[in-house]
Design an enzyme around this catalytic site. Structure first.
Site, PDB file in Angstrom:
ATOM      1  N   HIS A  17       0.841  -1.203   0.000  1.00  0.00           N
ATOM      2  CA  HIS A  17       0.000   0.000   0.000  1.00  0.00           C
ATOM      3  C   HIS A  17       0.879   1.256   0.000  1.00  0.00           C
ATOM      4  O   HIS A  17       0.648   2.189  -0.757  1.00  0.00           O
ATOM      5  CB  HIS A  17      -0.875   0.048   1.265  1.00  0.00           C
ATOM      6  N   LYS A  41     -17.582  -6.860   7.935  1.00  0.00           N
ATOM      7  CA  LYS A  41     -16.279  -7.523   7.998  1.00  0.00           C
ATOM      8  C   LYS A  41     -15.505  -7.025   9.220  1.00  0.00           C
ATOM      9  O   LYS A  41     -15.000  -5.894   9.218  1.00  0.00           O
ATOM     10  CB  LYS A  41     -15.512  -7.188   6.704  1.00  0.00           C
ATOM     11  N   ARG A  90      -1.769  -6.396  -8.290  1.00  0.00           N
ATOM     12  CA  ARG A  90      -0.636  -7.297  -8.025  1.00  0.00           C
ATOM     13  C   ARG A  90      -0.515  -8.359  -9.100  1.00  0.00           C
ATOM     14  O   ARG A  90       0.440  -8.409  -9.847  1.00  0.00           O
ATOM     15  CB  ARG A  90      -0.797  -7.968  -6.649  1.00  0.00           C
ATOM     16  N   SER A 128      -2.673  -7.760   3.216  1.00  0.00           N
ATOM     17  CA  SER A 128      -2.895  -7.565   4.660  1.00  0.00           C
ATOM     18  C   SER A 128      -3.229  -8.900   5.315  1.00  0.00           C
ATOM     19  O   SER A 128      -2.766  -9.187   6.428  1.00  0.00           O
ATOM     20  CB  SER A 128      -4.050  -6.587   4.893  1.00  0.00           C
TER      21      SER A 128
HETATM   22  O1  PNS Z   1      -8.759  -3.250   0.339  1.00  0.00           O
HETATM   23  P1  PNS Z   1     -10.031  -3.776  -0.252  1.00  0.00           P
HETATM   24  O2  PNS Z   1     -10.856  -4.457   0.816  1.00  0.00           O
HETATM   25  O3  PNS Z   1      -9.797  -4.629  -1.471  1.00  0.00           O
HETATM   26  O4  PNS Z   1     -10.865  -2.486  -0.751  1.00  0.00           O
HETATM   27  C1  PNS Z   1     -12.135  -2.628  -1.325  1.00  0.00           C
HETATM   28  C2  PNS Z   1     -12.818  -1.263  -1.483  1.00  0.00           C
HETATM   29  C3  PNS Z   1     -12.858  -0.486  -0.172  1.00  0.00           C
HETATM   30  C4  PNS Z   1     -12.086  -0.432  -2.503  1.00  0.00           C
HETATM   31  C5  PNS Z   1     -14.263  -1.538  -1.993  1.00  0.00           C
HETATM   32  O5  PNS Z   1     -14.846  -2.528  -1.197  1.00  0.00           O
HETATM   33  C6  PNS Z   1     -15.178  -0.317  -1.984  1.00  0.00           C
HETATM   34  O6  PNS Z   1     -14.962   0.631  -2.715  1.00  0.00           O
HETATM   35  N1  PNS Z   1     -16.198  -0.372  -1.122  1.00  0.00           N
HETATM   36  C7  PNS Z   1     -17.171   0.696  -0.980  1.00  0.00           C
HETATM   37  C8  PNS Z   1     -18.546   0.266  -1.489  1.00  0.00           C
HETATM   38  C9  PNS Z   1     -18.711   0.618  -2.952  1.00  0.00           C
HETATM   39  O7  PNS Z   1     -18.577   1.764  -3.355  1.00  0.00           O
HETATM   40  N2  PNS Z   1     -19.056  -0.369  -3.792  1.00  0.00           N
HETATM   41  C10 PNS Z   1     -19.290  -0.154  -5.206  1.00  0.00           C
HETATM   42  C11 PNS Z   1     -18.194  -0.698  -6.074  1.00  0.00           C
HETATM   43  S1  PNS Z   1     -18.477  -2.421  -6.355  1.00  0.00           S
END
Ligand code: PNS
Length: 160
Positions: A17, A41, A90, A128
């Site tokens: 990150h 979660k 990645r 993570s």
């Molecule tokens: O680190 P992560 O858990 O892969 O991040 C995921 C994240 C936070 C980028 C994603 O879950 C997110 O944007 N969540 C907010 C809900 C949202 O806007 N969803 C619409 C897109 S599918």
């Protein structure tokens, strides 16, 4: 002013990150790290703790802000007046999920662009979850996360 949002769970922030953050800061005027509050979660760290750890490791980067958000990312982006999402990629295995999210965000707000940055090779195996697994079994997490947060991770795990 080009403002980008780098969203994620950051439970905890890793060197992968941090690498993306540092590189994004060279490309954009401001990078806002958005830490998702996900009620479905439970993580190792609380949202406030994650924000605190990130703030600690980015303290010397002038054009970074850290903030938590809940709900849709595009609403957070509107609030922050940003149209650019930064994501790190990645491996090919990340692609399908990232493509889906990027297309969904575009559908919700056509003005949003997702900019993907390829991981640095040294961090390509990092996540993570993997860091937490190693730490839970008392393995060495040096070079996987910033040095200054290693004690916080082990302390948190001992409290579990
Ligand atoms: O680190 P992560 O858990 O892969 O991040 C995921 C994240 C936070 C980028 C994603 O879950 C997110 O944007 N969540 C907010 C809900 C949202 O806007 N969803 C619409 C897109 S599918």
């Amino acid at each position: 002013m080009k403002i980008a949002v780098y969203p994620g769970s950051f439970d905890p922030i890793t060197n992968g990150h941090l690498d993306i953050i540092k590189r994004a800061c060279k490309v954009f005027d401001k990078v806002i790290i958005g830490v998702l509050v996900n009620p479905n979660k439970a993580g190792l760290f609380t949202i406030d703790e994650r924000v605190e750890l990130i703030t600690k490791v980015v303290k010397n980067i002038p054009n970074v802000e850290v903030e938590s958000f809940s709900g849709l990312l595009i609403n957070f982006m509107k609030k922050k007046e940003s149209k650019i999402i930064i994501k790190g990629l990645r491996a090919v295995s990340d692609f399908e999920y990232e493509l889906q999210m990027s297309l969904m965000n575009k559908k919700l707000d056509p003005e949003i662009e997702t900019v993907f940055m390829m991981t640095s090779a040294i961090n390509s195996f990092l996540s993570s979850s993997a860091v937490k697994q190693v730490a839970i079994f008392d393995g060495c997490i040096k070079d996987l996360v910033p040095d200054e947060i290693i004690p916080c991770i082990f302390k948190k795990i001992k409290e579990l």
